[in-house]
Enzyme design. Sequence first.
Site, PDB file in Angstrom:
ATOM      1  N   HIS A  75      -5.605  -5.019  -7.882  1.00 40.97           N
ATOM      2  CA  HIS A  75      -5.387  -6.252  -8.647  1.00 40.97           C
ATOM      3  C   HIS A  75      -4.159  -7.050  -8.211  1.00 40.97           C
ATOM      4  O   HIS A  75      -3.775  -8.002  -8.887  1.00 40.97           O
ATOM      5  CB  HIS A  75      -5.307  -5.944 -10.148  1.00 40.97           C
ATOM      6  CG  HIS A  75      -4.184  -5.023 -10.534  1.00 40.97           C
ATOM      7  ND1 HIS A  75      -3.999  -4.597 -11.831  1.00 40.97           N
ATOM      8  CD2 HIS A  75      -3.202  -4.421  -9.814  1.00 40.97           C
ATOM      9  CE1 HIS A  75      -2.947  -3.801 -11.892  1.00 40.97           C
ATOM     10  NE2 HIS A  75      -2.453  -3.683 -10.684  1.00 40.97           N
ATOM     11  N   LEU A  76      -3.534  -6.671  -7.097  1.00 44.97           N
ATOM     12  CA  LEU A  76      -2.404  -7.455  -6.612  1.00 44.97           C
ATOM     13  C   LEU A  76      -2.887  -8.586  -5.706  1.00 44.97           C
ATOM     14  O   LEU A  76      -3.879  -8.433  -4.989  1.00 44.97           O
ATOM     15  CB  LEU A  76      -1.423  -6.576  -5.836  1.00 44.97           C
ATOM     16  CG  LEU A  76      -0.720  -5.465  -6.623  1.00 44.97           C
ATOM     17  CD1 LEU A  76       0.239  -4.723  -5.708  1.00 44.97           C
ATOM     18  CD2 LEU A  76       0.012  -6.018  -7.832  1.00 44.97           C
ATOM     19  N   CYS A  77      -2.168  -9.690  -5.719  1.00 45.96           N
ATOM     20  CA  CYS A  77      -2.514 -10.839  -4.872  1.00 45.96           C
ATOM     21  C   CYS A  77      -1.963 -10.632  -3.462  1.00 45.96           C
ATOM     22  O   CYS A  77      -1.186 -11.445  -2.945  1.00 45.96           O
ATOM     23  CB  CYS A  77      -1.979 -12.133  -5.483  1.00 45.96           C
ATOM     24  SG  CYS A  77      -2.763 -12.555  -7.041  1.00 45.96           S
ATOM     25  N   LEU A  78      -2.326  -9.523  -2.870  1.00 46.11           N
ATOM     26  CA  LEU A  78      -1.890  -9.173  -1.527  1.00 46.11           C
ATOM     27  C   LEU A  78      -3.094  -8.669  -0.743  1.00 46.11           C
ATOM     28  O   LEU A  78      -3.880  -7.855  -1.259  1.00 46.11           O
ATOM     29  CB  LEU A  78      -0.824  -8.065  -1.563  1.00 46.11           C
ATOM     30  CG  LEU A  78       0.498  -8.385  -2.273  1.00 46.11           C
ATOM     31  CD1 LEU A  78       1.318  -7.109  -2.431  1.00 46.11           C
ATOM     32  CD2 LEU A  78       1.281  -9.427  -1.498  1.00 46.11           C
TER      33      LEU A  78
END
Length: 469
Positions: free
Chosen positions: A396-399
């Site tokens: 769920h990280l924007c990476l």
Amino acid sequence: MIPPAVPAALDPLVAAFLTDRDGVRAALRRYGSPLHLVFPQIFTANLAALRAVLDVGAIRHRICYAHKVNRSAAFVRTAAHAGIAVDVASVGELRSAQAAGFPADRIEVTGPKGATALRAALGAAATVNVDNLWELATLADLAPAETIVPVLLRVSGFSGSSPSRFGIDLTEVATALELLVRHRNRLRLLGFAFHLDTAATAERVNAVGDCLELIERAYAHGLAPTVLDIGGGLRQVFTADADGYDAYDRALRAGLLGSGPAMHWGNNTFGYHVAEAKVHGGPVFHKYANTESAADILAALLAAPLPGHGGRALGAVLTDNLLELWLEPGKALVDHAGITVAQVEFVKQAGTGATLVHLDLSRDTVTAADQEVLIDPIVLAEVAEPRPAGVYFAGHLCLERDLITQRQVRVARLPSPGDPVIFPNTAAYHTDLSAAQAAMHPTPAKVAVLHHEGRFVLCPDADYRPGGR
């Protein structure tokens, strides 16, 4: 192509817990998702297996639980309740061990230590496993008058072993012994210690042989060491199907070569490198190939002949010389004793055609950043009919790097939003080593699971008390 399956080895207690899908969902509703679940009873069973091996050989021993493997209060309290010792590698772990009820004579402070950590160790009257000459000299300077600090000398530089940044090199042991003699009114040498970054029996036997020679040298200096600490490093068993692991590895390498369907995301090669139409090197997921239990590895070590001792077994040599064997298991004690549960947020198709299953946790929650999870997560999908598919689990990280599995994983059926996904055997380092609060996502809750009178009882990890106390 649907990738080969790599099923997880599950402890029967964990397997029984997962059969109650309603119970798993209820745990998520109560404690939130994602969620780390720890099983102290499995910790106790793992400890019993190691103790049984040592008892067979009638070997004087001390087992020190390596606290760094997991921050769980339930685990450290279970260790204290069982009467073993604890290996702490920070001031925080030292405080945790004291709060769990470990007395001073069952606490060993290891790892590289600055002045603050040394003062804390002295204040706790703990045994200090000394990493370097500076630590040894500083301990002598800091020790209060009329205080004798019990110490182990951690040594390294064994022939045939990889270089290590830890420990006192064998070439510097003479200086260490001189320091101990000079400060015998402040420091008491209990023995020698080592920790190898391998479970290979041959390397451990070699290190033990060198340490026995060091013990003889210490006797010649008027010191009286009686302890040999062989550290930790006993392996875990992750997969229930070694052949399945091998089949997956072959398929993955074929994909990297372009001679089979690609099962890797982007340019990830998992530690392999491709050259001259061949795959070279070893993968970052090599630990998942192990099939030997920690107890079997320990038994093999104790039974191994020790060079220069007439072919006698290592365990027998220790017993004959009245030496006490210390071990610092961490992974071995929490093997299969923890799982991580998350929920599916949505499923999407990437532009490459790959299927992405997005979860409400990040990669760092279940594995170290440079490693890959090579056992298949378990999806508790509501849909009944099996429809195998190959997917990637995404975080769920924007990476871009936050792919939980950078390899394609076989699932029995595509999940739906809200379905639980279980990552087995995450208690050993996986849940805590790289845990972060990136993007202000909260740290997952940790909950202890106890099987009592035919049912499972859950309580916050911090509230767990062995024996119902």
